[in-house]
Design a protein around this motif. Structure first.
Motif, mmCIF file in Angstrom:
data_model
loop_
_atom_site.group_PDB
_atom_site.id
_atom_site.type_symbol
_atom_site.label_atom_id
_atom_site.label_comp_id
_atom_site.label_asym_id
_atom_site.label_seq_id
_atom_site.Cartn_x
_atom_site.Cartn_y
_atom_site.Cartn_z
ATOM 1 N N LYS A 305 0.851 -1.249 0.023
ATOM 2 C CA LYS A 305 -0.172 -0.132 0.039
ATOM 3 C C LYS A 305 0.917 1.376 -0.063
ATOM 4 C CE LYS A 305 -3.569 -2.248 2.670
ATOM 5 N NZ LYS A 305 -4.381 -2.175 3.972
ATOM 6 N N ARG A 306 0.585 2.252 -0.782
ATOM 7 C CA ARG A 306 1.185 3.538 -0.811
ATOM 8 C C ARG A 306 1.058 4.236 0.440
ATOM 9 N NH1 ARG A 306 0.932 8.761 -4.924
ATOM 10 N NH2 ARG A 306 3.277 9.274 -4.494
ATOM 11 N N VAL A 307 2.151 4.721 1.036
ATOM 12 C CA VAL A 307 2.161 5.518 2.219
ATOM 13 C C VAL A 307 2.678 6.818 1.845
ATOM 14 C CG1 VAL A 307 2.979 5.576 4.383
ATOM 15 C CG2 VAL A 307 2.342 3.615 3.493
ATOM 16 N N ILE A 308 2.236 7.978 2.256
ATOM 17 C CA ILE A 308 2.654 9.372 2.001
ATOM 18 C C ILE A 308 2.600 10.296 3.182
ATOM 19 C CG2 ILE A 308 2.041 11.463 0.614
ATOM 20 C CD1 ILE A 308 0.580 9.889 -1.254
ATOM 21 N N LEU A 309 3.748 11.029 3.311
ATOM 22 C CA LEU A 309 3.963 11.960 4.585
ATOM 23 C C LEU A 309 4.473 13.159 4.170
ATOM 24 C CD1 LEU A 309 3.949 12.577 7.649
ATOM 25 C CD2 LEU A 309 6.329 11.902 7.706
ATOM 26 N N GLY A 310 3.655 14.360 4.188
ATOM 27 C CA GLY A 310 4.176 15.547 3.781
ATOM 28 C C GLY A 310 3.313 16.845 3.727
ATOM 29 N N ARG A 311 3.478 17.721 3.421
ATOM 30 C CA ARG A 311 2.461 18.916 3.295
ATOM 31 C C ARG A 311 1.118 18.696 2.955
ATOM 32 N NH1 ARG A 311 5.462 23.050 0.639
ATOM 33 N NH2 ARG A 311 3.908 22.806 -1.066
ATOM 34 N N ALA A 312 0.210 19.258 3.509
ATOM 35 C CA ALA A 312 -1.327 18.819 3.316
ATOM 36 C C ALA A 312 -1.547 19.128 1.912
ATOM 37 C CB ALA A 312 -1.988 19.703 4.189
ATOM 38 N N ASP A 313 -1.328 19.965 1.416
ATOM 39 C CA ASP A 313 -1.590 20.499 0.019
ATOM 40 C C ASP A 313 -1.136 19.473 -0.971
ATOM 41 O OD1 ASP A 313 0.827 21.427 0.347
ATOM 42 O OD2 ASP A 313 0.459 23.292 -0.852
ATOM 43 N N TRP A 314 0.296 19.173 -0.637
ATOM 44 C CA TRP A 314 0.880 18.261 -1.574
ATOM 45 C C TRP A 314 0.090 16.636 -1.473
ATOM 46 C CZ3 TRP A 314 4.219 13.850 -0.318
ATOM 47 C CH2 TRP A 314 4.846 13.240 -1.511
ATOM 48 N N VAL A 315 0.049 16.420 -0.283
ATOM 49 C CA VAL A 315 -0.659 15.079 -0.053
ATOM 50 C C VAL A 315 -1.928 15.044 -0.789
ATOM 51 C CG1 VAL A 315 -1.721 13.762 1.659
ATOM 52 C CG2 VAL A 315 0.515 14.693 2.305
ATOM 53 N N GLY A 316 -2.851 16.320 -0.587
ATOM 54 C CA GLY A 316 -4.038 16.254 -1.426
ATOM 55 C C GLY A 316 -3.913 15.960 -2.809
ATOM 56 N N SER A 317 -3.044 16.814 -3.553
ATOM 57 C CA SER A 317 -2.600 16.705 -4.751
ATOM 58 C C SER A 317 -2.357 15.310 -5.111
ATOM 59 C CB SER A 317 -1.647 17.703 -5.142
ATOM 60 O OG SER A 317 -0.513 17.272 -4.576
ATOM 61 N N GLU A 318 -2.078 14.486 -4.524
ATOM 62 C CA GLU A 318 -1.809 12.966 -4.645
ATOM 63 C C GLU A 318 -2.853 12.253 -4.799
ATOM 64 O OE1 GLU A 318 1.531 11.666 -5.709
ATOM 65 O OE2 GLU A 318 1.757 14.129 -5.947
#
Length: 572
Positions: A305-318
């Motif tokens: 499963k893909r896991v992402i950690l980062g700034r909210a706007d970038w995470v949302g754009s993913e």
């Protein structure tokens, strides 16, 4: 100037303005003087002086940017703290402008140069410092101006007074002239200021403060307004985790384990904070696969499963879905002036981590309280965002109204200049973004900084990181001024009494006049020595002086009576 790299890496073909031979010669000349980055060979780099406007320059992670320009390729993060005071590296991408002298923490980037050498923003800041420092220095002190007139006046007028008061006796006229010369000599007056200032400078060094001359301490006693940079001056510049908000069904421990697994190989300040927090809780980072840096964060895979950690706007754009509870928490974090990172698993956000960008240095509250108690108002002047500055101010007991955030170096210098026209100001900062402001203030203080442009602008250097040195300097300066005023009063009083006695015809033995005059000088020296001492210190100083006098008297007597002083070195 030391922050500007001397070498740059060309990304594409050179312009036609310089031949290969000319460039190679410049590379050889500068390579003999300047170290190159560890991941480069000399052949890959050319001197910055050989660059032309519009040329493409490649900058890799960990290197300093050599030119002002626009990013035409790549994305990454830049440490802008030395220029703007922002404690967290700022994400940059194609189309953004960057400045020379800043460090690329994550890259690489290709930059189209728009300014090089003296045309860069850093060089303009250096010129700003020179502009302020080249202003005329303060006039000589009142004492020096007085003695420049008093001494020749006494030398010329004393013989005239001697002849007028004793026209019948050349011997008496000569004695009166000599007495006036002796008792009117401003020795003690000239010692009234330099002795206590010398002692004060020594005392200041004992608590980690180096002032460039006694006149700086004298000026510090008049400070009415202290303008303080935030990041790196009042704070450590290191982020801390302020909160971890998880969705239903998740735990902080699992969230931290996943985040630590993603950030295990990163050197971002948030990554170090997460890893430190996991270590503090004795949590083992969860192993990840396929870890990749993104535009504003990091991603990987956990059990496919893909896991992402980062700034909210970038995470949302993913394409990640962020629950309403985390959206509300995110808004509260922003209003509090804090940073944040969103963690998602398989397209759904599971946690929000809030980061306090800075924690106050030890002793900040004590320093500000002591400054206020001595009549010094405190304002925070920072390049960090206004919300963050105000939140920090509240935490250390400063009225948020007394804070100004989001100011660039030029605005800092202008603001300090305006304030200095209304108050006697002190500006303290640590980055080269503060250099112009330090030079514009009545007293500029560089704290814990090695930036040469900053040190050149400063009147006071605090190589350590204890903010209490600021308040201690004010206390020491005010105590020193009181001693100086007392010394002046003693000198003027003793000299006036002796001069009046001579003019009124009182018989004063020449030796007695000399003794009284020198006694006043000795009193002023002793008083000056006690600037940094307590009552106990004064008694010990007198005891030490007494022992020295006894020892010296014995040695002198031995010489007079042809007896060599006993040599104990053989038995020591």
């Amino acid at each position: 100037l030391d922050r500007l790299p001397r070498m740059a890496r060309i990304a594409k073909q050179k312009p036609s303005g310089m031949s290969d031979g000319e460039r190679r010669m410049m590379v050889i000349q500068i390579a003999n003087q300047e170290p190159t980055p560890s991941n480069c060979s000399v052949e890959e780099l050319i001197p910055v002086e050989a660059l032309e406007i519009g040329e493409l320059v490649e900058v890799r992670s960990g290197e300093k940017i050599p030119v002002d320009g626009k990013i035409v390729e790549g994305s990454g993060s830049i440490d802008r703290a030395p220029l703007t005071g922002e404690p967290i590296p700022v994400p940059v991408k194609k189309g953004d402008r960057v400045e020379a002298g800043l460090t690329l923490t994550r890259g690489p980037l290709v930059i189209k140069s728009e300014a090089i050498g003296q045309g860069t923003r850093l060089s303009s800041l250096i010129d700003l410092v020179r502009h302020y420092k080249d202003q005329p220095t303060r006039t000589q002190s009142t004492i020096e101006r007085f003695t420049l007139l008093w001494t020749p006046l006494v030398v010329l007028v004393a013989p005239v007074i001697g002849l007028l008061t004793h026209p019948e006796s050349i011997e008496q006229a000569t004695l009166t002239t000599l007495l006036l010369w002796v008792v009117s000599c401003p020795c003690s007056l000239l010692l009234a200021s330099p002795v206590p200032h010398a002692v004060a400078l020594t005392s200041a060094s004992s608590f980690g403060l180096i002032a460039r001359g006694g006149d700086i301490l004298e000026s510090a006693a008049d400070v009415q307004l202290a303008l303080l940079d935030k990041t790196g001056t009042l704070t450590t510049g290191n982020p801390t985790i302020s909160s971890i908000i998880v969705v239903e069904g998740e735990t902080e421990e699992r969230v931290l384990g996943i985040a630590a697994g993603l950030e295990e190989r990163s050197n971002h300040p948030y990554a170090r904070t997460i890893l430190h927090e996991a270590e503090k809780r004795a949590l083992t980072p969860i192993k990840m696969q396929s870890i990749n840096d993104g535009e504003a964060g990091v991603s990987g895979k956990l059990d496919g499963k893909r896991v992402i950690l980062g700034r909210a706007d970038w995470v949302g754009s993913e394409g990640v879905i962020i629950p309403e509870s985390l959206v509300q928490a995110l808004e509260r974090t922003r209003q509090a002036g804090m940073g944040s990172s969103v963690l998602s698993v398989d397209g759904s956000a599971i946690a929000l981590m809030g980061f306090a960008h800075d924690d106050a240095r030890f002793g900040v509250g004590e320093a500000i309280s002591e400054l206020n108690s001595h009549g010094v108002r405190v304002e925070i002047l920072s390049g960090d965002e206004q919300n963050s500055v105000e939140a920090f101010a509240k935490s250390i007991g400063i009225d948020p109204v007394m804070c100004k955030g989001g100011v660039d170096p030029e605005e800092k210098a202008l603001y300090v200049t305006t304030k200095s026209s209304e108050n006697h100001t002190m500006m303290a900062g640590d980055g080269f973004n503060d250099a112009g402001a330090l030079a514009a203030a009545n007293i500029g203080i560089a704290i814990g900084s090695g930036d040469q442009v900053n040190l050149d602008a400063a009147d006071v250097l605090i190589p350590g990181e204890d903010p209490r040195a600021l308040s201690r300097m004010i206390v020491l300066a005010k105590r020193t001024r009181r001693v100086v005023y007392a010394n002046i009063a003693i000198s003027v009083l003793v000299t006036s009494l002796l001069v009046i006695s001579v003019l009124m015809g009182y018989r004063i033995n020449l030796a007695a006049g000399i003794a009284l005059h020198e006694a006043s000088a000795l009193m002023i020296i002793l008083n000056g020595m006690w600037v940094s001492g307590s009552e106990t210190g004064r008694l010990s100083t007198l005891a030490d002086l007494g022992r020295e006098i006894i020892q010296d008297t014995k040695e002198i007597w031995g010489i007079i009576t042809n007896k060599e002083p006993e040599d104990n070195s053989a038995t020591a």
